[in-house]
Motif scaffolding. Sequence first.
Motif, PDB file in Angstrom:
ATOM      1  N   ASN A 268     119.026  24.599   5.473  1.00 27.01           N
ATOM      2  CA  ASN A 268     119.048  23.238   4.924  1.00 27.01           C
ATOM      3  C   ASN A 268     117.769  22.456   5.181  1.00 27.01           C
ATOM      4  OD1 ASN A 268     119.338  22.896   7.653  1.00 27.01           O
ATOM      5  ND2 ASN A 268     121.358  21.916   7.555  1.00 27.01           N
ATOM      6  N   GLY A 269     116.739  23.104   5.729  1.00 29.72           N
ATOM      7  CA  GLY A 269     115.441  22.461   5.861  1.00 29.72           C
ATOM      8  C   GLY A 269     115.336  21.424   6.947  1.00 29.72           C
ATOM      9  N   ASP A 270     116.183  21.487   7.983  1.00 30.33           N
ATOM     10  CA  ASP A 270     116.119  20.491   9.059  1.00 30.33           C
ATOM     11  C   ASP A 270     115.390  21.004  10.286  1.00 30.33           C
ATOM     12  OD1 ASP A 270     117.908  22.307  10.073  1.00 30.33           O
ATOM     13  OD2 ASP A 270     119.512  20.857  10.483  1.00 30.33           O
ATOM     14  N   GLY A 271     114.772  22.175  10.188  1.00 27.75           N
ATOM     15  CA  GLY A 271     114.041  22.725  11.315  1.00 27.75           C
ATOM     16  C   GLY A 271     114.895  23.523  12.273  1.00 27.75           C
ATOM     17  N   LYS A 272     116.184  23.601  12.053  1.00 28.79           N
ATOM     18  CA  LYS A 272     117.099  24.357  12.911  1.00 28.79           C
ATOM     19  C   LYS A 272     117.435  25.692  12.249  1.00 28.79           C
ATOM     20  CE  LYS A 272     117.536  20.401  15.166  1.00 28.79           C
ATOM     21  NZ  LYS A 272     116.927  20.141  16.480  1.00 28.79           N
ATOM     22  N   LYS A 273     117.515  26.730  13.042  1.00 33.09           N
ATOM     23  CA  LYS A 273     117.831  28.051  12.506  1.00 33.09           C
ATOM     24  C   LYS A 273     119.334  28.209  12.363  1.00 33.09           C
ATOM     25  CE  LYS A 273     113.604  30.202  14.164  1.00 33.09           C
ATOM     26  NZ  LYS A 273     112.971  31.183  15.056  1.00 33.09           N
ATOM     27  N   ASP A 274     119.766  28.409  11.127  1.00 30.61           N
ATOM     28  CA  ASP A 274     121.179  28.508  10.791  1.00 30.61           C
ATOM     29  C   ASP A 274     121.563  29.984  10.628  1.00 30.61           C
ATOM     30  OD1 ASP A 274     121.222  25.611  10.551  1.00 30.61           O
ATOM     31  OD2 ASP A 274     120.166  25.917   8.644  1.00 30.61           O
ATOM     32  N   ILE A 275     122.835  30.224  10.351  1.00 30.37           N
ATOM     33  CA  ILE A 275     123.347  31.584  10.193  1.00 30.37           C
ATOM     34  C   ILE A 275     124.015  31.714   8.831  1.00 30.37           C
ATOM     35  CG2 ILE A 275     124.920  33.354  11.070  1.00 30.37           C
ATOM     36  CD1 ILE A 275     124.766  32.100  13.813  1.00 30.37           C
ATOM     37  N   LEU A 276     123.628  32.748   8.086  1.00 30.99           N
ATOM     38  CA  LEU A 276     124.388  33.157   6.911  1.00 30.99           C
ATOM     39  C   LEU A 276     125.331  34.258   7.366  1.00 30.99           C
ATOM     40  CD1 LEU A 276     121.708  33.201   4.071  1.00 30.99           C
ATOM     41  CD2 LEU A 276     123.074  31.300   4.955  1.00 30.99           C
ATOM     42  N   PHE A 277     126.624  33.984   7.224  1.00 28.05           N
ATOM     43  CA  PHE A 277     127.655  34.750   7.922  1.00 28.05           C
ATOM     44  C   PHE A 277     128.555  35.454   6.910  1.00 28.05           C
ATOM     45  CE2 PHE A 277     131.332  35.583  10.494  1.00 28.05           C
ATOM     46  CZ  PHE A 277     130.881  35.627  11.800  1.00 28.05           C
ATOM     47  N   GLY A 278     128.753  36.770   7.094  1.00 26.69           N
ATOM     48  CA  GLY A 278     129.695  37.528   6.282  1.00 26.69           C
ATOM     49  C   GLY A 278     130.750  38.159   7.158  1.00 26.69           C
ATOM     50  N   PHE A 279     131.951  38.315   6.594  1.00 25.96           N
ATOM     51  CA  PHE A 279     133.066  38.880   7.353  1.00 25.96           C
ATOM     52  C   PHE A 279     133.754  39.929   6.496  1.00 25.96           C
ATOM     53  CE2 PHE A 279     137.547  38.555   8.996  1.00 25.96           C
ATOM     54  CZ  PHE A 279     137.292  39.175  10.207  1.00 25.96           C
ATOM     55  N   VAL A 280     134.329  40.942   7.146  1.00 27.84           N
ATOM     56  CA  VAL A 280     134.802  42.123   6.452  1.00 27.84           C
ATOM     57  C   VAL A 280     135.854  41.831   5.385  1.00 27.84           C
ATOM     58  CG1 VAL A 280     136.561  42.634   8.198  1.00 27.84           C
ATOM     59  CG2 VAL A 280     135.640  44.476   6.793  1.00 27.84           C
ATOM     60  N   SER A 281     136.725  40.861   5.603  1.00 26.57           N
ATOM     61  CA  SER A 281     137.782  40.587   4.620  1.00 26.57           C
ATOM     62  C   SER A 281     137.467  39.374   3.752  1.00 26.57           C
ATOM     63  CB  SER A 281     139.122  40.371   5.331  1.00 26.57           C
ATOM     64  OG  SER A 281     139.076  39.257   6.183  1.00 26.57           O
TER      65      SER A 281
END
Length: 745
Positions: A268-281
């Motif tokens: 989101n461009g706020d300087g913080k490292k985010d997570i793109l998260f996937g889950f098996v189901s």
Amino acid sequence: MKKLFTLCFLMIPLINYAQSAPSAFGFQYDLRPTVTVNGRALLNPWAGGLNATQYATVRLNNDIRDDLVVFDRTTNKVTTFLAIDNPAGSGIAWQHAPEYERLFPEISSWLIMVDFDGDGRKDLFTLGGGNIRAYRNVLQNGNVSFQIAADPVMTVGFAGRQILYAGSTDLPAILDYDDDGDVDILSFDPTGNLIDYHQNMSVERTGKKDGLDFQRTNCQIWGHFIKEYCNDFTFGIQCDGTMGMSKPGTPGARPKHAGNTMAILDANGDGKKDILFGFVSCDNIAALYNSGTNDENANFTAFDSLYPAQNPVKFPAYAATFWEDADGDGVKDLLASTFSDFNENYGYDFRASSWFYRNTGTNQKPNFQLVQKDFLQDNMLDLGESAAPAMADLDGDGDLDLLIGYSGVRTGTTYRAGLWHFENKGTAQNPAFVLITTDYLGLTQSLGLSDVVPAFTDVDGNGSLDLVLTGTGRSAEIRVFLNTAPKGTAVQYTASGAILWPNPGGQMIPGERPTLFDIDRDGKTDVLIGKSDGTIQYYRNTGTATNPVLQLQNQNFGGFNSDNSYYDRARSLVIVDLNGDQKNELIAASNNGRIRIYQFPDKLDQPLILLDSLPSLGFPGKGLIAATGDLDGDQLPDLMLGSVAGGVRYLKNTSQKIVVTNLPEEKTGPWAYPNPTDRFLTVRPPFAGRLEVLSLTGQAMLPAQDVKASDETTLDLGGLADGTYLLRLSGENRPVQTQKIVVWK
């Protein structure tokens, strides 16, 4: 002075041949045969297909551009591409470069490339049996090479020094998370509900940025969140596990089994490292937003269940994302695929499982726009799953055309497959394949089969090639399409005329590979089956072509037992003379990716003798289906390999051609001269009929032509490679006459 080279049928003892020439066979990947689909020439037709893809950019050659490495989780196969100037316009294109693939070590489950030692070359991390294995990227003779740096990677945890855990169903993140110059690791704990942050302490302890010195953060709940099921993130949890806020999300979903993926970027461009998260189901990618810092004090407080907002990532289940520069513009893009290692319930379309989102923003504030769902796949032969090639001259013009079977495509509640037909509009020496139809003979609906595998053989013994299809209906099936056309003309097969052969012994199951061939040389086509337990079964046909009776002769043909050292499972078998020595070899291409060449036995109770395992090819993929045919006119059959990835690889036969002397004289007088010839051959046929020039493997080298008895006909053989050929004359109610001729320039 020209020398006459003739062939000999004297048999060299098998064991002596195996010992004297263990490396007599050679194949190399060849990218030259062109393939055109819908009017567009494919850039990488023979790249082999892709299913569940992972991506990493790395410098493979000596130019200034990063290249691309793709790892397919369903096949455990690495495919390498070089960045080249785009032949279709501006920017770059990705050119398949198979010569780099064998430089990579064996990869399991996942591949991540990042420079951990600060030398400017990306190193390699992969799974190593419940732990992480690290390879250092070093140069050897100017080529990329990987040397073990840590196996396993260790960390200091709550109980002291221990193996840094990584699950086979999870995708960790390996990057400089805290921006201090060394590489950190974020991995899921054994429950799959928590992320463990392993900080690299190299800079803190030595001031250097080239170590693998990890220590788990003291906070038991890194990021202050947990997840359990699909999109049910719980935020605000303190390090001691106490709850700080209520659980958002949608409760009630349950996982099929454990599994998580993550990619780290500032979403989101706020300087913080985010997570793109996937889950098996889950079918989505969720973006988890960090409101803390980029270190052990990260604090995730919100999420979006659909990411990106426009055209979000959606797969039937278990999505994964990768942040790499896919178009060479210096800005990292988003690539997405599934992390599944098989097509569960046939829910995935593996023809379009590589999604490319171009970043129209910056690395600091990305803006991802969906460009295509078949990134790389659109430039290769990719039929989804289990491509099965077969070659024959279908139109009677003297060169080999191509059919490809495949696993199938879901339509409503059905899953059906047919044959793709490619006409060779090049020559017998320089093939150029053009897609004619994706449903040859309309077989998709008329047969109702999946996992279709074509092959060509002369089932009825009339000199023309018949089409054999195996596939899965209610059970495993063999169907034979007899060719009703005259020899040397375009084939004539009809879907309604298919003969259903019996399931050999009633024991062949889906996925096992039958091969139809006259094993005992009695003029009737028999069956070999590469069984799923690693054996080969031989069934003799005691009936006819139209009414076959298959009797089991040997359930351990070639000496293969289910527990022997060559246990390869469900081999695809091809019987062919690979080097022109007038002796058949047996190619066995297996589910686990092995290709082996055996001497075919003179006596059918003898064991198969291993001649070569082609180590120079590296690992070509899983679920291999082999076919052979001479595509370049050198009288050596080349090799095509289909795989579970849905594509085909073409390998040129570089074996040493063997010309054996002392062939017995022809029973009839010569009717073609001079022999040998350096170009022109005069033919004075003993009767009227149809004249063909064939390779020793039976491939037409020139268009067939009608000739009259005793009339001289001149043939121009200048376009043929040096070697021995067959001149075949067939006429109505006359026995076929064959004469061997030698071209020697």
